[in-house]
Design a protein around this motif. Structure first.
Motif, PDB file in Angstrom:
ATOM      1  N   LYS A 172      52.199  12.262 -59.401  1.00 54.15           N
ATOM      2  CA  LYS A 172      52.749  11.551 -58.239  1.00 54.15           C
ATOM      3  C   LYS A 172      53.209  10.164 -58.682  1.00 54.15           C
ATOM      4  O   LYS A 172      52.427   9.407 -59.259  1.00 54.15           O
ATOM      5  CB  LYS A 172      51.722  11.432 -57.124  1.00 54.15           C
ATOM      6  CG  LYS A 172      52.283  10.726 -55.879  1.00 54.15           C
ATOM      7  CD  LYS A 172      51.229  10.443 -54.833  1.00 54.15           C
ATOM      8  CE  LYS A 172      50.871  11.682 -54.058  1.00 54.15           C
ATOM      9  NZ  LYS A 172      49.966  11.346 -52.902  1.00 54.15           N
ATOM     10  N   LEU A 209      54.887   6.492 -57.582  1.00 51.44           N
ATOM     11  CA  LEU A 209      55.140   5.552 -56.502  1.00 51.44           C
ATOM     12  C   LEU A 209      56.367   4.707 -56.855  1.00 51.44           C
ATOM     13  O   LEU A 209      56.402   4.074 -57.914  1.00 51.44           O
ATOM     14  CB  LEU A 209      53.919   4.655 -56.310  1.00 51.44           C
ATOM     15  CG  LEU A 209      53.896   3.729 -55.093  1.00 51.44           C
ATOM     16  CD1 LEU A 209      53.906   4.526 -53.805  1.00 51.44           C
ATOM     17  CD2 LEU A 209      52.670   2.829 -55.138  1.00 51.44           C
ATOM     18  N   THR A 227      56.938  12.231 -55.313  1.00 54.35           N
ATOM     19  CA  THR A 227      57.261  10.811 -55.176  1.00 54.35           C
ATOM     20  C   THR A 227      56.832  10.284 -53.817  1.00 54.35           C
ATOM     21  O   THR A 227      56.779  11.019 -52.835  1.00 54.35           O
ATOM     22  CB  THR A 227      58.775  10.552 -55.350  1.00 54.35           C
ATOM     23  OG1 THR A 227      59.494  11.208 -54.294  1.00 54.35           O
ATOM     24  CG2 THR A 227      59.270  11.043 -56.694  1.00 54.35           C
ATOM     25  N   GLN A 228      56.523   9.013 -53.802  1.00 53.82           N
ATOM     26  CA  GLN A 228      56.258   8.289 -52.559  1.00 53.82           C
ATOM     27  C   GLN A 228      57.049   6.986 -52.660  1.00 53.82           C
ATOM     28  O   GLN A 228      56.934   6.265 -53.660  1.00 53.82           O
ATOM     29  CB  GLN A 228      54.761   8.011 -52.414  1.00 53.82           C
ATOM     30  CG  GLN A 228      54.368   7.429 -51.074  1.00 53.82           C
ATOM     31  CD  GLN A 228      54.463   8.437 -49.951  1.00 53.82           C
ATOM     32  OE1 GLN A 228      54.133   9.600 -50.134  1.00 53.82           O
ATOM     33  NE2 GLN A 228      54.928   8.009 -48.794  1.00 53.82           N
ATOM     34  N   TYR A 280      49.027   1.551 -49.112  1.00 54.11           N
ATOM     35  CA  TYR A 280      49.010   2.984 -49.422  1.00 54.11           C
ATOM     36  C   TYR A 280      48.027   3.267 -50.562  1.00 54.11           C
ATOM     37  O   TYR A 280      47.280   4.255 -50.530  1.00 54.11           O
ATOM     38  CB  TYR A 280      50.409   3.438 -49.802  1.00 54.11           C
ATOM     39  CG  TYR A 280      50.511   4.867 -50.271  1.00 54.11           C
ATOM     40  CD1 TYR A 280      50.594   5.915 -49.360  1.00 54.11           C
ATOM     41  CD2 TYR A 280      50.532   5.176 -51.639  1.00 54.11           C
ATOM     42  CE1 TYR A 280      50.685   7.235 -49.786  1.00 54.11           C
ATOM     43  CE2 TYR A 280      50.624   6.491 -52.072  1.00 54.11           C
ATOM     44  CZ  TYR A 280      50.705   7.510 -51.147  1.00 54.11           C
ATOM     45  OH  TYR A 280      50.788   8.808 -51.585  1.00 54.11           O
ATOM     46  N   ASP A 313      45.181   6.317 -51.415  1.00 53.12           N
ATOM     47  CA  ASP A 313      45.812   7.415 -52.141  1.00 53.12           C
ATOM     48  C   ASP A 313      45.948   7.083 -53.620  1.00 53.12           C
ATOM     49  O   ASP A 313      46.128   5.919 -53.993  1.00 53.12           O
ATOM     50  CB  ASP A 313      47.197   7.716 -51.558  1.00 53.12           C
ATOM     51  CG  ASP A 313      47.110   8.375 -50.200  1.00 53.12           C
ATOM     52  OD1 ASP A 313      47.114   9.614 -50.158  1.00 53.12           O
ATOM     53  OD2 ASP A 313      47.029   7.653 -49.189  1.00 53.12           O
TER      54      ASP A 313
END
Length: 228
Positions: A4, A6, A29-30, A41, A45
């Motif tokens: 993941k 960011l 992706t974030q 966030y 997370d």
């Protein structure tokens, strides 16, 4: 496992462009346009890598990087429209692992992301293999004696339950699919109809979690798997 990433950049087009390239490589992706929102966030997370623009509203990338480094050690790649050496040095001094000037070639960014992930995964794997004991809050796992304690009280796990807990602990922060857990612990091919992992996770939670319905150690990442 899908890493993941960011992405923190106030330019929507750049955020989306980076996201497309990363997702095409099988990564999650974030995206955030604001460093403060991104930091909030991160309080709840986990991510594997951060792409961070220097020029941001409210809190700039240098400040954000320093704030992240107070608690986290995942790789950070900084982006900046500035190309002066001093800006690069300042970015790296604040805790960034790499620095890329805008405009950049997206393929070069992807190559740098992969390089940082490989380096981190190799380091984490070596470090985890060397550990004989791990403490996660009130949970203590002794890999040599195969003992587990919660709040200084010993918890009796079956061999398979311990193997699952050990596998997740040695890969702390990484989401492991049911298939990966099964094949690592049972040493045989996984069949989708097999619910052995789910049953054992439930039993582990009953033994180590104060509230098994709201676990703080073995967490479910819906649609992906489990992690510690």
């Amino acid at each position: 496992m899908q890493p993941k990433i960011l992405i923190i950049d106030d330019d929507k087009e750049i955020r989306n462009l980076i996201g497309i390239y990363l997702e095409n490589e099988g990564m999650l992706t974030q995206k955030f346009e604001d460093a403060i929102e991104a930091l909030n966030y991160l309080q709840s997370d986990e991510v594997d890598l951060i792409i961070l623009d220097i020029m941001l509203p409210k809190m700039d990338g240098i400040q954000a990087c320093m704030k992240i480094r107070e608690e986290r050690n995942m790789p950070i790649i900084m982006l900046s429209a500035k190309s002066e050496d001093m800006d690069k040095i300042q970015g790296l001094m604040s805790g960034a692992d790499d620095y890329l000037s805008k405009p950049f070639n997206p393929l070069e960014l992807i190559a740098r992301v992969k390089s940082q992930l490989r380096r981190t995964n190799k380091y984490n794997t070596q470090t985890s293999k060397e550990k004989k004991m791990m403490e996660i809050g009130e949970l203590k796992i002794n890999f040599d004696t195969r003992q587990v304690h919660v709040q200084n009280q010993e918890v009796r796990l079956t061999p398979k339950e311990f193997d699952i807990l050990e596998f997740l602990a040695r890969n702390k922060g990484m989401v492991m699919s049911v298939q990966k857990i099964y094949e690592a612990v049972w040493k045989e091919e996984f069949f989708r109809s097999d619910n052995n992992v789910m049953v054992h996770i439930t039993k582990i939670r009953d033994k180590i979690e104060q509230d098994p319905k709201h676990p703080i150690y073995v967490k479910t990442i819906w649609g992906v798997g489990y992690k510690i």
